[in-house]
Design an enzyme around this catalytic site. Sequence first.
Site, mmCIF file in Angstrom:
data_model
loop_
_atom_site.group_PDB
_atom_site.id
_atom_site.type_symbol
_atom_site.label_atom_id
_atom_site.label_comp_id
_atom_site.label_asym_id
_atom_site.label_seq_id
_atom_site.Cartn_x
_atom_site.Cartn_y
_atom_site.Cartn_z
ATOM 1 N N GLU A 142 41.273 22.180 44.267
ATOM 2 C CA GLU A 142 40.120 22.712 43.541
ATOM 3 C C GLU A 142 40.018 21.927 42.235
ATOM 4 O OE1 GLU A 142 37.573 26.475 43.828
ATOM 5 O OE2 GLU A 142 39.561 26.538 44.642
ATOM 6 N N GLU A 189 45.718 34.140 39.349
ATOM 7 C CA GLU A 189 44.300 34.275 39.682
ATOM 8 C C GLU A 189 43.957 35.723 40.029
ATOM 9 O OE1 GLU A 189 43.247 32.089 43.216
ATOM 10 O OE2 GLU A 189 41.127 32.066 42.649
#
Length: 844
Positions: free
Chosen positions: A451, A715
């Site tokens: 990512e 996260e």
Amino acid sequence: MNAAATARLVDLRCDARSQPLAVTGRPRLSWRVEGAVPVGYRVAVENLWSGTAEQRPWVHVDVDLPTDTELRWEVTAVFEDGTEVTAASRFRTAPAADIWNGSSWIGLVRAQEQDDLDRPCPALRGVCDLPSPVSSAVLHMTAGGIYSAHVNGVRLEGELLPGFTDYRVRVPYETYDVTALLRTGRNVVAAVVADGWWSGYLGFSGTRGHFGDLPVLRAVLDVRCTDGSRHLLRTGRGWTGGFEQVRAADLLRGQVDDLRRRVPDWTTTPAEPAGWQPVNLLPGPAGALVPRVCDPVQVARVQPAVSRSEPAPGRFVYDIGANVVGRPRVRLCGDAGTVARLRHAEALSPDGTLYTDSLRSAVSTDLVTLAGGYAVFEPGFTTHGFRYVELTGCTPPEAADVAAVVLSSVPELPGSFRCSSDLVNRLVDNVGRSLQGNFVEVPTDCPQRDERLGWTGDAQVFARTACLLADVEAFFDKWLDDLHDAQSPEGAFPDVAPRIVMPTDGAPGWGDAGAIVPWVLWEQYGDRRVLERAHEPLRAWVEYVRRRDEGLLWRGPRNNDYGDWLAPLPPGDPGLTEKDLLAAVFAAHSARLLARTSAALGDPRADADARHADAVAAAFRCAHLPSLPSWPQTACALALRFGVLLPDQVKQVEQRLVEDVSQRGHLTTGFLGVAHLLPALTAAGRPDLAYQLLLREELPSWLYPVRQGATSVWERWDGWTESGFADPEMNSFNHYSLGSVVEWLLTAVAGLSPAVPGWQVADVAPVLGPGLDWAAGDVPTPYGRLSCQWRREGQEVHLEVDVPPGMLARVRLPLAPGQSGSLEGRPCAEVVELQFGRWAMVVR
Ligand code: BGC
């Protein structure tokens, strides 16, 4: 003693950087004074410009400066007693764009189509013969890819250069003063170029080459000799190259080196290395070549491994002790041809081997073939997000011979928060680590899996926390360029900036970064240029959102409409904030920020913008307030914090928030609500509930991951639970959004916030609550560090506030009913105004 004897001028900067070498436009010059408060400042840039400043420690130069010139500037602080202190610094202005004329993008065409392990990185060199000693020399360099450069064998500073932008629009170059590195006779300029963001793998696309195919270099060396001659060495046909030890390098996959292919001395030797060929002129980035506006990524520290284990025969796992971002540095020993393999992971499986599922397609593996004997391997063209390194294939070194070289665009964290809870202190350390690890060229969502993009939602959520912990002005200035470059012709800000891999227009709460981040920077740094730059792009965004719905609620297409991302509730739970409401409240917020920006700039459209913002807020209230009785926490927190309510509605929404938090006993916010929850509870007069949520240790809470041994911010609230790791599709252990709680720790618990943009006046209003006996916060401001600490002693509270010179601090004492305060032993009012100095107060 006169004032000048105690005063010092420090930290002289030009456009928020120390001695930059390629300044464009009319820069801002800033400094800090220590030890005394001047009545004003005089500033001069050579004899080209002079100006004055009163209290603010900065000025804008308001003449055009000559290009390509080194300039000395001076600031003088003038004190009331007539004494003065002067300090000087330098900067250099950028050359005119035609400096690049005559230079070409160079590289080497690889022999055949290789696989991922065989994409060697070209080593390129040019030579320059100088007739006499050098009086001045600068080198401008950039690449499609990532370069590492040497001049006469000396490595030039900075990592991952030239950095990450949308190369189709702008290509940053770095300028070096290389005067001291050159000599009469032959000089060698050398660089290795790897794929990097330009031609490597990027994000979750599973493909490489998003901008270009082959790594390329471009450079101009500009030398003036003492005999008056000028010499320009430009990348082009006269350069040569070869493939040597770096056999492949990729940000996501890792690096492959073969030390047997090392060409000794190729960065220094006057003669061409055997077998090297003339370079190829290759297609390069199409964007404009522009000077970098922030410092490059740097080595923040080198963190040695704390232990070594062998969870499976021949697999050695080194623990760095914390989840960091960077590269390994390993001292290896083995016969020629031995291949050592280094894998990286943030976590371990129960059997002690690496847990890599959550990296998805990011291979994060470095391979090195030894040349025989000892070697230190440190792959310079890749980064990993890791706590653990697994070594296989060769004799394992001791833990002391393995380290993480930690990289960041923000090597220092001058802000801090400490308190009586060890778990909270560890949480703050984790937030700092996640800030450093994710501020690598762009503010990334996460540094480890496939990512690592500049996600706008994450950045806007965390921007204020970042400003309170570090000096991120130049870093965000650069990213605002990326964000503006990524705006669509229709006015849409993107989901990620630079807009690559994930090319969608921004969702509610994501695209709004174009409104929120500039405003945060304005409040923190007080430089109106950030508003000037952001103003028209922001207007276009507000227009874009307006066009999505005649009813002003942004009911039209909302792109990826992520909602309150990763809220800790199952789908369909009534605690989830409706996406319609989120879209409307963000539409109102951005419209309001546009109106405030116009007002701050004195723009004639300010009134019309304010009327539009009022209308959007009214539309929000009309559509969504009827459902207030079932509003979740994020809905309440955002409505309260974005100021979209009428005064008599505020209490009702506060009551609803308090009711939900009290009933549930835990938070339910995802990315969009998380930064606003505790500030909203505090403003509602219920800091006790905010403290309760902060100090909660069960799921979902900030301290749950800390109790599980987290060393960075996760996260998800539940990245790991008793039943194991969460879904590896979306489970990074280094995502800063949930770390935005530090904003509340510093602005509410330590009580430090700017009362005016740029901190000339600060509010110091610590809010005490149950569960903490003391707290201490420090924030970097343009005036210096502002700090506040408090400690309970029986029925008393002792406070200490440290105010930097030039700032006025309005301290509000945390008086309970019936209590009174004293300042330096004398009774004082609830609010006291303090200037430079360290002040002690007691509440009893
Ligand atoms: C990223 C984020 C981002 C999100 C959008 C994820 O893949 O890691 O942090 O904001 O997508 O929903």
